[in-house]
Design an enzyme around this catalytic site. Structure first.
Site, PDB file in Angstrom:
ATOM      1  N   CYS A 164       0.816  -1.220   0.000  1.00  0.00           N
ATOM      2  CA  CYS A 164       0.000   0.000   0.000  1.00  0.00           C
ATOM      3  C   CYS A 164       0.844   1.261   0.000  1.00  0.00           C
ATOM      4  O   CYS A 164       0.774   2.059  -0.921  1.00  0.00           O
ATOM      5  CB  CYS A 164      -0.904   0.024   1.229  1.00  0.00           C
ATOM      6  SG  CYS A 164      -2.258  -1.138   1.131  1.00  0.00           S
ATOM      7  N   ILE A 165       1.646   1.425   1.043  1.00  0.00           N
ATOM      8  CA  ILE A 165       2.321   2.716   1.231  1.00  0.00           C
ATOM      9  C   ILE A 165       3.325   3.007   0.110  1.00  0.00           C
ATOM     10  O   ILE A 165       3.403   4.135  -0.360  1.00  0.00           O
ATOM     11  CB  ILE A 165       2.977   2.779   2.621  1.00  0.00           C
ATOM     12  CG1 ILE A 165       1.893   2.552   3.689  1.00  0.00           C
ATOM     13  CG2 ILE A 165       3.640   4.127   2.845  1.00  0.00           C
ATOM     14  CD1 ILE A 165       2.442   2.407   5.086  1.00  0.00           C
TER      15      ILE A 165
END
Lengths: 436, 436
Positions: free
Chosen positions: A258-259
């Site tokens: 995600c990040i």
């Protein structure tokens, strides 16, 4: 026929069949939640082996299949495929598009399609909707298209999936209503927003917030190291402020699916629209640099602890024993052991883990690298080595890249090997609080 | 003589006299806390008028004076002077140095000096300590030097000063112990850290966090506006995530005496040490741009609402009525009314308020500017105008720069004037939450 009304009825009576495309860290727990709530749930996977492994478990109401024809049976289809980035950080929507093409092949009246994958604002409307519209069915009348971003946090023991509020949106208001009705059956709190673009931006903004703040603390960590201040102590003291602060800690770089990914979806779309998101670009750069800094720090440590002088270290990896005068005595290749290659503690997922980049940097600096991870038996074409006396004694440095809680770090310290602790595992300074 | 022991005794029995240099938004509430806890407290101010105004209130245990000789009487001296930046964003330590010079003139054995002003790491040790050491008294033996950053949040009704944990540090361990002992008498929770540099960085890091996150949401707000998404709705939905997110909202720019200032102290010191804090630089730039964007948006609105075409607008402030063909009909100077010039709602402090920069940008674009603020009667050489029918009717645009809660915004909307609402005052979209 009022397809919305019929589907709403099926959802309310739990007669709706739920199809989930992708049974990874998002689809799998969602399938368990939906089946345990009483919905007949079909998980769509790519390999028969994976289908068999799920079916073997004989979970009530849950079956897995590779047969896409079964999509017809589903009243609600949740798309939980990965949306990574290419090497050049541009969105890789291949899986999402493939899943959507499979759906449209079997699309029928009365179906609700919900994407859970993280995507850039506009993707539901401009990528997914046009594919589904090729069916000549009409969204909001014949079928319904919604978007509700996953917020799964692997390893989070504090919040179960059911307890994490769910942001929901639809192309049509009816699509949103139907998705809200469905998620209310399995999630405690549902938060409808006014457009799919809003929901798309919510998810990406959440992870952009994390990227920016991890980058900030990493950058200030470099300053803190320079002035001999412990950045973890700074963050622990700062978090005693009861408002206007949230703690993020330094580390060897960002990881996970995600990040390091989502902010680039946002950046890509903003660039197309002529909007400068310079903070994301800068934060991305800061994090790209972290693995290099870890490897460089390790090199400083081993050269010092081996009595080398830094200016005698060659970058091709063959290090010269030497004195201040520079007389070379012998060649040596340093050995480094990476501890923990998952992207965060106590999980078995190495995706986008900074450990891989650290490994590469180490090799570029001429180190011989091995690793130990109790949850990941194979990584970077190597096998996890045991933390045996023999294996540890031959190392020049141990690098804690991820601090799994099952490792005995105190025992490890007994070997008197230099340890580069990028996770503050050996913190001896819990914040002292004197109070009432 | 054991000066530590003696002072500790005085603190414990509340016989210690507390001197506070600077009775502004930091010193004043601290003086009230200390005097109401039972310590005789002397506030040092610059003007007799201010001393009189405080003394008139006859607060038990509290007196104010302009007489620096009284510093001798104080056992504990708290330095609460402002530490702003010069125009070029470099630290302006003049007040802090002056206060320290006044202290050293009267320094005696057994005194504890605590700075509360926000300063760059190293300032206590490298700026304040050398000045005090000119006394030839010895820190840690004769006198004690501590640092404990203020965390005052003006207008915060949720946390009283007493309830905000206090980070404390000292040059010597004894200085830290003494400061801890003192603050424990007036603050609920005290958090000692291991060095003055740590405490200095804590405070600056807290405000740097805020700068970065406000800049991020402002930058993403520009993207959201471009794709017609309401950024406030995005933030309100994102904040339903129970972990890994803290809400910051878009606005017309940063204000106050901390957020636009403290990060530059950090940046300045990092630059001297060769550390790149690019995220702070970039965040600073993003915020510097905000007032300009507000003014430009206002210009777009008035030109549209007056039937102008943007390409006929001249930047010297004399706008041409025109048609698409470009025939000029008349000159007109637009009028803008700024609502709220304090840097945040319901306080009377205009320091570093973005309203001033917006005002300047408006004038540069040729607007005639006036303002209304119920808490600030004078601002930028003007007087607050009444929100009368006459005053509002002559405006071309109303700009909400700060949303004080005492203003009747619904009534304001009745005038049918364009309102540029930089604070989302007219939000009609509270997040809907469906749940249990």
């Amino acid at each position: 026929m009022d397809h919305k009304k019929i589907l709403l009825g099926k959802i309310k009576t739990k007669k709706a069949v739920i199809g989930i495309i992708g049974m990874g860290y998002v689809g799998r727990p969602l399938a368990e939640l939906s089946s345990s709530a009483g919905f007949h749930t079909i998980g769509f996977v790519r390999s028969q082996k994976k289908a068999d492994s799920i079916n073997q478990l004989k979970i009530r109401n849950l079956t897995a299949t590779v047969d896409k024809n079964e999509l017809k049976k589903a009243d609600v289809i949740l798309v939980c495929v990965q949306t990574p980035v290419f090497k050049n950080k541009k969105p890789d929507l291949r899986d999402l598009k493939n899943a959507t093409f499979e759906i449209v092949e079997h699309l029928r009246r009365g179906q609700l399609i919900v994407t859970e994958s993280s995507i850039a604002p506009g993707t539901t409307r401009n990528v997914i909707l046009p594919i589904l519209n090729k069916s000549s069915l009409i969204e909001g009348k014949d079928y319904f298209l919604a978007f509700s971003p996953e917020r799964v946090d692997p390893g989070n023991k504090k919040f179960a999936l059911k307890q994490i509020p769910k942001v929901v949106s639809g192309i049509s208001d009816d699509a949103c209503d139907l998705a809200v009705a469905f998620y209310r059956k399995i999630i405690d709190l549902v938060v409808p927003v006014s457009s799919v673009e809003t929901a798309e931006l919510v998810k990406i903004f959440e992870n952009t917030y994390r990227l920016i703040n991890i980058s900030l603390v990493n950058q200030v960590h470099e300053y803190a190291s320079k002035i001999n201040v412990d950045m973890w102590e700074v963050v622990n003291a700062a978090r005693t402020k009861p408002f206007g602060f949230q703690a993020h800690y330094p580390g060897p770089g960002i990881g996970g699916h995600c990040i390091p990914v989502d902010p680039y979806y946002l950046l890509d779309d903003a660039q197309k629209k002529g909007i400068d998101l310079s903070l994301i670009e800068e934060a991305g750069k800061v994090n790209e640099e972290r693995p290099k800094k870890v490897a460089q720090r390790a090199l400083e440590i081993v050269t010092l602890s081996n009595g080398f002088h830094e200016n005698h270290v060659k970058s091709n990896g063959h290090f010269l024993y030497g004195t201040k005068g520079g007389r070379s005595l012998s060649n040596k290749k340093f050995k480094a052991l990476l501890l923990g290659v998952a992207y965060k503690p106590d999980i078995d997922d190495p995706r986008e883990s900074p450990a891989l980049k650290i490994w590469e940097m180490f090799e570029r600096l001429g180190f011989e690298v091995s690793y130990h991870d109790p949850y990941i038996p194979e990584f970077n074409n190597s096998k996890s080595v045991k933390l045996s006396k023999e294996n540890i004694n031959k190392q020049d440095i141990l690098v804690i890249t991820t601090n799994h809680s099952s490792i005995d770090y105190l025992e490890l310290a007994q070997y008197k090997k230099p340890i580069l602790d990028t996770r503050n595992t050996y913190s001896t300074r819990p914040p002292l609080v004197f109070g009432l």
